[in-house]
Motif scaffolding. Structure first.
Motif, short mmCIF file in Angstrom:
data_model
loop_
_atom_site.label_atom_id
_atom_site.label_comp_id
_atom_site.label_asym_id
_atom_site.label_seq_id
_atom_site.Cartn_x
_atom_site.Cartn_y
_atom_site.Cartn_z
N LYS A 260 0.84 -1.21 0.00
CA LYS A 260 0.00 0.00 0.00
C LYS A 260 0.87 1.25 0.00
CE LYS A 260 -3.93 2.12 2.35
NZ LYS A 260 -4.92 1.98 3.45
N LYS A 261 1.87 1.28 0.85
CA LYS A 261 2.75 2.45 0.92
C LYS A 261 3.52 2.63 -0.38
CE LYS A 261 6.22 4.69 3.85
NZ LYS A 261 7.00 5.21 2.73
N TYR A 262 3.98 1.52 -0.97
CA TYR A 262 4.72 1.62 -2.23
C TYR A 262 3.84 2.21 -3.32
CZ TYR A 262 7.18 0.39 -6.49
OH TYR A 262 7.80 0.45 -7.71
N ILE A 263 2.60 1.76 -3.41
CA ILE A 263 1.69 2.29 -4.42
C ILE A 263 1.45 3.78 -4.20
CG2 ILE A 263 -0.70 2.24 -5.25
CD1 ILE A 263 -0.68 -0.79 -4.75
N GLU A 264 1.19 4.17 -2.98
CA GLU A 264 0.89 5.58 -2.67
C GLU A 264 2.12 6.46 -2.91
OE1 GLU A 264 -2.58 4.92 0.70
OE2 GLU A 264 -0.50 5.19 1.33
N ASP A 265 3.31 5.96 -2.60
CA ASP A 265 4.53 6.74 -2.79
C ASP A 265 4.95 6.81 -4.25
OD1 ASP A 265 4.61 7.10 -0.08
OD2 ASP A 265 6.25 5.68 0.29
N THR A 266 4.71 5.74 -5.01
CA THR A 266 5.16 5.66 -6.39
C THR A 266 4.21 6.38 -7.35
OG1 THR A 266 6.16 3.51 -5.89
CG2 THR A 266 5.90 4.07 -8.22
N TRP A 267 2.93 6.38 -7.02
CA TRP A 267 1.93 7.03 -7.88
C TRP A 267 1.14 8.07 -7.09
CZ3 TRP A 267 2.78 1.68 -8.15
CH2 TRP A 267 3.38 1.24 -9.35
N PRO A 268 1.81 9.15 -6.65
CA PRO A 268 1.11 10.19 -5.88
C PRO A 268 0.04 10.92 -6.70
CG PRO A 268 3.31 10.94 -6.50
CD PRO A 268 3.23 9.48 -6.84
N ASP A 269 0.11 10.78 -8.04
CA ASP A 269 -0.91 11.39 -8.89
C ASP A 269 -2.21 10.58 -8.91
OD1 ASP A 269 -0.12 9.18 -10.34
OD2 ASP A 269 0.33 10.28 -12.18
N GLN A 270 -2.23 9.45 -8.19
CA GLN A 270 -3.40 8.57 -8.06
C GLN A 270 -3.75 7.86 -9.37
OE1 GLN A 270 -6.42 11.15 -6.18
NE2 GLN A 270 -5.85 10.19 -4.25
N SER A 271 -2.75 7.69 -10.23
CA SER A 271 -2.98 6.88 -11.42
C SER A 271 -3.09 5.41 -11.06
CB SER A 271 -1.86 7.09 -12.44
OG SER A 271 -0.60 6.80 -11.87
N VAL A 272 -2.59 5.05 -9.87
CA VAL A 272 -2.78 3.72 -9.29
C VAL A 272 -3.26 3.94 -7.86
CG1 VAL A 272 -1.73 1.50 -8.74
CG2 VAL A 272 -0.90 2.81 -10.71
N LEU A 273 -4.35 3.29 -7.49
CA LEU A 273 -4.94 3.48 -6.17
C LEU A 273 -5.02 2.14 -5.44
CD1 LEU A 273 -7.97 5.70 -7.25
CD2 LEU A 273 -5.88 6.49 -6.12
N PRO A 274 -4.56 2.06 -4.18
CA PRO A 274 -4.74 0.82 -3.42
C PRO A 274 -6.23 0.50 -3.28
CG PRO A 274 -3.25 2.32 -2.29
CD PRO A 274 -3.89 3.10 -3.39
N ALA A 275 -6.55 -0.79 -3.34
CA ALA A 275 -7.97 -1.19 -3.25
C ALA A 275 -8.25 -1.90 -1.94
CB ALA A 275 -8.32 -2.10 -4.43
N PHE A 276 -7.38 -1.73 -0.95
CA PHE A 276 -7.56 -2.40 0.34
C PHE A 276 -7.18 -1.45 1.47
CE2 PHE A 276 -3.37 -3.24 -1.31
CZ PHE A 276 -2.54 -3.06 -0.22
#
Length: 276
Positions: A260-276
């Motif tokens: 979750k942290k990796y997704i949020e840090d890597t895509w801060p533009d929200q092009s990828v959003l955690p689903a959990f």
């Protein structure tokens, strides 16, 4: 201009049947703790490689070997044949459609992430500027096409109420569904960003938008992530036994705070959003 969100459904499609292998080896291994996982280059393979390279996979007791695919047919075929232990690139709606047509017997995890689909243009700044008869690029695989058409309908560009089989063919066959007389160009998803100069708008899946250098902030509108069935999932064979423990460890890792942290840090533009 403020971007706004709209609701849609379903996911993923077909493209050029090109495959490139990353990491070592191609196909399942005999080691019960080593998993060969098929994935789209971004964000799926990127997430898996991070888990491997960061040591998170080793800490969980597994090794992840990533095999990248640039299409969306071959990863399921490779999983069925046993060349892969799992794949990570698709959603449940797409999996269900493919399983019905191809006879797959797979198991899917809960959603890991969402790449929101959007409507993009290099010619107009707002959907209010879209004229009757405009040219629209749209994906050519059934489940993704329905999702994209639903996004157009959610923005009052099409009238799909009551249509059971949502497709370009049926939209063309029913003038009432296409009151503005839009012209559709059906292509594989990876080609859509490059078509922007040739069409008025293109409806593009999130991963293809990323691959084409587009950001969510570039979209005229994006689909709503809340309650969206188009979240991406880890998939494996329903009869898997030898590597089931390792697959479950990977599934837990994909739903961990680390991911979750990796997704949020890597895509801060929200092009990828955690689903959990």
């Amino acid at each position: 201009m403020n971007k706004f969100f709209t609701r849609a459904a379903a996911f993923f499609g077909a493209g050029a049947l090109a495959i490139s292998l990353t990491a070592c080896g191609g196909g399942g291994t005999g080691d019960a703790n080593v998993l060969t996982v098929g994935a789209s280059p971004t964000p799926h393979a990127k997430i898996l490689k991070y888990l491997q390279d960061s040591g998170a996979a080793e800490k969980a007791g597994i090794t992840i070997k990533v095999q990248e695919f640039s299409d969306y047919i071959q990863p399921n075929e490779a999983l069925k044949s046993g060349d892969l232990d799992a794949n990570y690139y698709q959603t449940v709606p797409y999996l269900e459609e493919q399983s019905a047509s191809r006879g797959y017997k797979f198991t899917a995890s809960k959603g890991v992430h969402l790449e929101p689909m959007g409507i993009y243009s290099s010619k107009i700044k707002s959907l209010d500027e879209l004229k009757d008869g405009a040219k629209i690029a749209i994906i050519n695989d059934p489940s993704n096409q329905a999702r994209q058409l639903n996004l157009l309908a959610a923005n009052n560009l099409l009238q799909l109420k009551g249509m059971k089989d949502i497709s370009v063919v049926n939209v063309k066959a029913k003038p009432a569904a296409n009151p503005h007389g839009f012209q559709f160009t059906e292509v594989d998803g990876a080609s859509e960003p490059a078509l922007l100069p040739d069409v008025d708008i293109a409806v593009i899946n999130g991963n293809f938008a990323q691959g084409g250098g587009l950001k969510p902030s570039d979209a005229l509108t994006l689909e709503d992530p809340k309650g969206n069935p188009a979240v991406n999932v880890l998939v494996w064979r329903a009869d898997e036994k030898d590597k089931l423990d390792a697959i479950k460890k990977l599934d837990e890792l994909l739903h961990s705070d680390v991911t979750k942290k990796y997704i949020e840090d890597t895509w801060p533009d929200q092009s990828v959003l955690p689903a959990f």
